[in-house]
Design a protein around this motif. Structure first.
Motif, mmCIF file in Angstrom:
data_model
loop_
_atom_site.group_PDB
_atom_site.id
_atom_site.type_symbol
_atom_site.label_atom_id
_atom_site.label_comp_id
_atom_site.label_asym_id
_atom_site.label_seq_id
_atom_site.Cartn_x
_atom_site.Cartn_y
_atom_site.Cartn_z
ATOM 1 N N ASP A 74 51.515 29.330 40.464
ATOM 2 C CA ASP A 74 51.358 30.544 39.796
ATOM 3 C C ASP A 74 52.392 31.352 39.775
ATOM 4 O OD1 ASP A 74 48.676 29.524 40.080
ATOM 5 O OD2 ASP A 74 47.971 30.622 41.574
ATOM 6 N N GLY A 75 52.622 32.150 38.770
ATOM 7 C CA GLY A 75 53.726 33.065 38.675
ATOM 8 C C GLY A 75 53.737 33.697 37.376
ATOM 9 N N ILE B 204 42.362 36.027 37.201
ATOM 10 C CA ILE B 204 41.795 37.259 37.745
ATOM 11 C C ILE B 204 42.129 37.527 39.293
ATOM 12 C CG2 ILE B 204 39.680 38.287 38.281
ATOM 13 C CD1 ILE B 204 38.176 37.334 35.752
ATOM 14 N N ALA B 205 42.031 36.449 39.948
ATOM 15 C CA ALA B 205 42.700 36.388 41.286
ATOM 16 C C ALA B 205 44.002 36.739 41.527
ATOM 17 C CB ALA B 205 42.332 35.231 42.023
ATOM 18 N N PHE B 206 44.826 35.992 40.771
ATOM 19 C CA PHE B 206 46.400 36.217 40.863
ATOM 20 C C PHE B 206 46.557 37.648 40.291
ATOM 21 C CE2 PHE B 206 50.293 36.219 38.453
ATOM 22 C CZ PHE B 206 51.100 35.712 39.398
ATOM 23 N N VAL B 207 46.167 38.250 39.144
ATOM 24 C CA VAL B 207 46.639 39.584 38.638
ATOM 25 C C VAL B 207 46.020 40.335 39.681
ATOM 26 C CG1 VAL B 207 46.131 41.389 36.892
ATOM 27 C CG2 VAL B 207 46.440 38.910 36.366
ATOM 28 N N ALA B 208 44.902 40.299 40.258
ATOM 29 C CA ALA B 208 44.186 41.331 41.158
ATOM 30 C C ALA B 208 45.054 41.472 42.455
ATOM 31 C CB ALA B 208 42.832 41.074 41.687
ATOM 32 N N GLU B 209 45.559 40.405 42.928
ATOM 33 C CA GLU B 209 46.611 40.038 44.145
ATOM 34 C C GLU B 209 47.954 40.861 43.642
ATOM 35 O OE1 GLU B 209 48.954 36.709 46.526
ATOM 36 O OE2 GLU B 209 46.945 36.347 45.952
ATOM 37 N N LYS B 210 48.384 40.546 42.639
ATOM 38 C CA LYS B 210 49.603 41.139 42.202
ATOM 39 C C LYS B 210 49.404 42.614 42.186
ATOM 40 C CE LYS B 210 53.078 39.478 40.803
ATOM 41 N NZ LYS B 210 54.417 39.041 41.422
#
Length: 103
Positions: free
Chosen positions: A28-29, A56-62
């Motif tokens: 992911d990146g 959604i999980a990646f963007v929320a974490e970022k």
């Protein structure tokens, strides 16, 4: 507005983000900008909504936001998607996703 800022727009109570997804990547990146959208590589395959959930999980974490504040509003079956982020401004999202770009 600069080219780097066009992928994210302020709306009432938050912003929208244009995303170009590359599912099935090694990791992911954020890969940079692609045609007016931020390109995000995801390890998840594009099967049964798994890439959408991973996005959604990646963007929320970022963003340091709860997943409930990130929703998919367009492009569920496409690589080109639009996310709605509540509680964050376009400037905050731009800085979190593309910290190396001076906006």
């Amino acid at each position: 507005m600069s080219d780097a800022g066009e992928f994210v727009r302020d709306v009432a109570d938050g912003c929208t983000v244009s995303v170009r997804v590359h599912p099935g990547a090694r990791r992911d990146g954020v890969m940079g900008l692609h045609g007016g959208a931020v390109k995000i590589a995801l390890n998840a395959p594009p099967v049964d909504g798994r890439a959408n959930d991973a996005l959604i999980a990646f963007v929320a974490e970022k963003l340091g936001s709860p997943r409930a504040r990130v929703s998919l509003v367009a492009g569920a079956a496409s690589r080109s998607k639009v996310l709605r982020i509540t509680g964050k401004s376009a400037a905050e999202v731009r800085a979190a996703l593309l910290p190396e770009v001076d906006c």
